[in-house]
Structures are given as C-alpha cells and as structure tokens.
Design an enzyme around this catalytic site. Structure first.
Site, PDB file in Angstrom:
ATOM      1  N   ARG A   5       0.834  -1.199   0.000  1.00 49.98           N
ATOM      2  CA  ARG A   5       0.000   0.000   0.000  1.00 49.98           C
ATOM      3  C   ARG A   5       0.867   1.246   0.000  1.00 49.98           C
ATOM      4  O   ARG A   5       1.929   1.256   0.618  1.00 49.98           O
ATOM      5  CB  ARG A   5      -0.873   0.008   1.262  1.00 49.98           C
ATOM      6  CG  ARG A   5      -2.245   0.597   1.037  1.00 49.98           C
ATOM      7  CD  ARG A   5      -3.047   0.707   2.298  1.00 49.98           C
ATOM      8  NE  ARG A   5      -3.168  -0.517   3.087  1.00 49.98           N
ATOM      9  CZ  ARG A   5      -3.711  -0.526   4.300  1.00 49.98           C
ATOM     10  NH1 ARG A   5      -4.141   0.572   4.849  1.00 49.98           N
ATOM     11  NH2 ARG A   5      -3.804  -1.657   4.961  1.00 49.98           N
ATOM     12  N   SER A  51      -8.562   0.459   0.436  1.00 47.59           N
ATOM     13  CA  SER A  51      -9.345   0.162   1.634  1.00 47.59           C
ATOM     14  C   SER A  51     -10.006   1.430   2.186  1.00 47.59           C
ATOM     15  O   SER A  51     -10.705   2.126   1.467  1.00 47.59           O
ATOM     16  CB  SER A  51      -8.465  -0.519   2.679  1.00 47.59           C
ATOM     17  OG  SER A  51      -9.233  -0.974   3.759  1.00 47.59           O
ATOM     18  N   LYS A 105      -4.235  -6.286  -2.278  1.00 46.62           N
ATOM     19  CA  LYS A 105      -4.466  -7.390  -1.346  1.00 46.62           C
ATOM     20  C   LYS A 105      -4.443  -8.678  -2.172  1.00 46.62           C
ATOM     21  O   LYS A 105      -5.062  -8.732  -3.239  1.00 46.62           O
ATOM     22  CB  LYS A 105      -5.823  -7.245  -0.645  1.00 46.62           C
ATOM     23  CG  LYS A 105      -5.882  -6.099   0.367  1.00 46.62           C
ATOM     24  CD  LYS A 105      -7.243  -6.004   1.041  1.00 46.62           C
ATOM     25  CE  LYS A 105      -7.280  -4.852   2.041  1.00 46.62           C
ATOM     26  NZ  LYS A 105      -8.620  -4.612   2.601  1.00 46.62           N
ATOM     27  N   HIS A 131     -13.804  -6.273  10.650  1.00 45.84           N
ATOM     28  CA  HIS A 131     -13.631  -7.435   9.764  1.00 45.84           C
ATOM     29  C   HIS A 131     -14.355  -8.605  10.432  1.00 45.84           C
ATOM     30  O   HIS A 131     -14.034  -8.959  11.564  1.00 45.84           O
ATOM     31  CB  HIS A 131     -12.143  -7.821   9.639  1.00 45.84           C
ATOM     32  CG  HIS A 131     -11.302  -6.875   8.850  1.00 45.84           C
ATOM     33  ND1 HIS A 131     -11.225  -6.919   7.479  1.00 45.84           N
ATOM     34  CD2 HIS A 131     -10.468  -5.882   9.239  1.00 45.84           C
ATOM     35  CE1 HIS A 131     -10.376  -5.976   7.054  1.00 45.84           C
ATOM     36  NE2 HIS A 131      -9.915  -5.333   8.099  1.00 45.84           N
TER      37      HIS A 131
END
Length: 462
Positions: free
Chosen positions: A16, A104, A114, A326
C-alpha cells in the site's frame, strides 16, 4: 530488469502507498511479475483481478495485468467491486490466486494490493519475498504471454450473499460511503425483504460525503440521522472496499465490532455447539465471556485480517472477527472477511434472537472503554518499546497476555499496548467497569510509556 519498492509500501497484510509518491504503475507491474512467477513455480496458471473505485485503480490494474501476463499467467478480470467480491471470485472460479487493487479505508490518494495465493492469504513473509524477487529481477519470462479474459461476477456474488437467507423483513438504513460496495449494495437490497434506505451508493473516488471508515463514530453521523429521521430498525455501514462493517441500533448507538461478533456468534454456536470463536486482542473481555456463556470456545488472537484467516483454518473456527469490523464466516461461507455477507447474517441473527438490535445492544454489559488510541513512535522503536514493557511487567510478576503486544488484566479491567504492523504507531486501548477504574488503567499505560521515554501524545490519524 529489476525493481525496488518504496520501503514503506511493503506492509504486513498488503502492499500500500500514496499514488505518485510511494506507489505507481512500475510497482503494479513488478507485483504482477513476482506474483505470477511464484504462482507458476507452485503449479498455478490463472489469477482473478479486481479493483475498487479509486481514480488510480484502472491504470494500476492495467499495469498489474501486464506484469502477470508477461510472466505467463492467465488473467480473469472481474472489474470494479468490493474486495470480498474478488475473494469470492478466487474461491469459486477456476483460478489459483487473486489480486485486489484497493486503498481500503485510506485517504483518496492511497491505493494498494491485497492478495490471495492458492486459496490462502498472501502476507507477511510472502510480501517480503515479492520485494526481494523484484530487487533481484528474479522473474520468469514466459515464451507465450498469458491470456486476458473478463468475467462479470457481481450479480452471481450478490445472489450468493442471500443464499439460505434466514432474516426477516426489517426497515434498514445503509451507508456505502461512496466506496466500492455501493453497486453491490444497490443490487443486494432489491433481493432482501423489508424496507431499505441507502446512502452514497455511487462510487466516488473523492469520498465527498464522509471518509469511508465505519469504525470512527464521526463517519456514522449521516447513517444515524437516516435511522432517526425514518424510525428505522437499525443501520449498517461499509468501509471503502467493503470488507469491514459498522452498525448502529434503532437509537443510533454504535454496535462495535466485538459486539457484532457476539451477536453473530449466537446462531453459529447454536448450529455448532462448542465451536471455537476467534476475536482479536483489541476486543472486549465481554465478548470472550459471552462466547463462553453461549457454550463456545473463545480464542484471543493477533489483530490483522490475514493472521485471523490463517488461524481460523488452523482451528477450524466457523466464525471470527476483529474490533475493526472485519467479520469472517467459514460456516456456510468461504472464511474470508465480507461486510456485505456479515450484514445479511446480522439480519438473520437479529431475527433468530427474537429481539430487536436495540434490545440486543441494551443487554450488552455497560463497560467504560477508550477508543483505539494511536500515537506516533519511531519505526525502529515501536516493537522495542512493547518488549521493554513486557519485560518490566513480568519482572513485577504481572500476568500478561503476549498474544499480540501486551494485554494486562487487573481487577479494574484490562489494558493493551501493541505495535501497529502497518504504521509507525503504538496502539493502546483500555476497558473498565467505571471511569475511576479506567483512569487507573490509563495511569498504568502512561507509567509504562514514561519508563520507555514516551508519552501518549497527539493521537495519529489512520
């Protein structure tokens, strides 16, 4: 040919960075070359690729696909959607891996990757290997380039979300935050009974209404208003790429990630008595107590979606969750974190409880806790500070849980200090039965930080 990644971009769970500064098309190409090389050496041949709604995603996707095909892997492009749609594609299509281009819940100028490798999370050392391969130019050159195909999976994914739907007809508010879950949500609510009010389902890379991170209460203001104005039963929100869920009850109170897990676990444990339910080290003690009360086996594990997914497989756990929203279902699903699926299961869990979400929230023991406190610390010191704290506490005979950092139980409650795997910050959290107890716990955290030459400074943002 070789490539050097920016050192800050190779994270624990993903790659990222800030587009144009620490991440760009050359990185995407290198990820494609490295991932394809590793996959072919492991006997794989095809990869699914998806992307979120960020402005930089299409150009990164093009470079990624170029890298994958140069090293001889065939690509199935599933297009724009939430991260769990890509995970679903990887689980059900004839592919050997998947890569999602997503920033994200980071600010709009970020993006990232990812990855899933032969149905397992690709993280930690895997990501470091990609970096080393790039630096050495250790990539396979295919005699014939891989092929590129497209597969529109969104409708199939949304239909799968409602398979075996056990919920009733509720009046629900939804906030997609202009993230990648919006189009899937629009299709989902048409398949669900009840009355549905949606906010911000159009994908907009600038996030004009609010930041898409439902774990920060300020980002739920519009959803709370929607629920209040329309007298709805409850509200559900998603992060930028649809793998984290947030919720508010009929009174507009936030139902936090660990509280959602406790509610979601009840029907799971009814179907699988004694099963292991995994939470992370940031979760309330009330969660672990509740799992035990429901006849389950509570297990505290390290924070991080890749770490939790791996632990679930090892323990054969039907459900797991993190404070950050999550939620992972292996029971009747594929074991990955999918906020849209968690939302459907939440409606079912509320119905099966025979109560409203407001009543379920009322029944949760009232505890006083801090939000997640994050403060910047030099990268070279962050793990060392936690080790120093652990050593001092153990020398003093304090019982410490070392699962992920230091989690200390006291008669007042508990406190946690851990190093972030993704940023140069220390994370602290404390929970007590009352404010006086919380103050005592915070004093213990401050005392330990002071002994390592630090203090709880300005909290760093996400």
């Amino acid at each position: 040919m070789s490539h050097i990644f920016h050192p800050t971009s190779l994270r624990e769970y993903d790659i990222r960075g800030i587009v144009g500064q620490t991440l760009g098309t050359a990185d995407a190409l290198a990820i494609g070359r490295g991932f394809a090389t590793l996959l072919r050496r492991a006997g794989g041949t095809r990869v699914a690729v998806g992307y979120d709604g960020r402005a930089s995603s299409p150009v990164l996707e093009k470079a990624l696909v170029d890298g994958l095909t140069q090293s001889g892997v065939d690509v199935v492009r599933v297009g724009l959607g939430p991260t769990p749609m890509l995970y679903y594609a990887e689980a059900v299509l004839e592919v050997d891996g998947g890569i999602m281009i997503t920033g994200s819940h980071n600010p709009a100028d970020y993006n990232g990757f990812k990855m899933v490798f032969q149905h397992r999370p690709f993280f930690g050392e895997d990501i470091q290997i990609l970096g080393r391969m790039a630096a050495e130019g250790d990539w396979d050159d295919a005699e014939t380039r891989g092929t590129v195909g497209e597969f529109a999976i969104l409708d199939q994914y949304v239909e799968r979300l409602t398979a075996g739907y056990a919920g009733g007809a509720y009046r629900i508010g939804w906030d997609a935050g202009n993230g990648a879950a919006g189009p899937a949500l629009e299709k989902l609510v048409k398949l669900l009974p009840g009355e549905h009010h949606t906010l911000y389902t159009d994908v907009d890379a600038a996030f004009p209404n609010h930041h898409p991170d439902p774990t920060e209460e300020k980002n739920l203001a519009d959803l709370k208003k929607l629920v209040a104005d329309n007298g709805l039963d409850f509200g559900i929100a998603f992060d930028g790429d649809g793998d984290r869920i947030g919720a508010v009850d009929g009174k507009g109170r936030v139902v936090w990630g660990d509280q959602l897990l406790a509610i979601l676990a009840e029907p799971v444990l009814r179907a699988e008595p004694g099963a292991t339910v995994i939470g992370d080290v940031k979760a309330s003690q009330a969660l672990y107590d509740r799992i035990a009360e429901l006849g389950g086996t509570p297990l505290m594990w390290k924070t991080g979606h890749s770490l939790i997914k791996s632990k679930m497989k090892e323990e054969n756990a039907p459900i797991a969750g993190e404070m950050s929203g999550h939620i992972f279902f292996a029971q009747d699903y594929y074991g990955f974190d999918d906020a849209l699926y968690a939302a459907v299961r939440l409606i079912g869990a509320v119905r099966q409880s025979g109560k409203s979400l407001t009543e379920l929230k009322d029944a949760i023991p009232p505890l006083v806790n801090t939000p997640e406190m994050r403060f910047q610390v030099d990268e070279s010191r962050k793990f060392a500070v936690v080790d120093e704290v652990l050593d001092r506490l153990e020398a003093d005979g304090v019982a410490v849980n070392r699962t992920d950092g230091a989690r200390v139980n006291t008669p007042d409650g508990w406190w946690l200090l851990r190093a972030s795997n993704t940023q140069d910050v220390l994370v602290a959290r404390a929970e007590a039965k009352d404010q006086a107890g919380l103050d005592r716990l915070l004093a213990q955290i401050d005392d330990q930080l002071a002994k390592s030459g630090l203090k709880r400074g300005e909290q760093a943002g996400h």
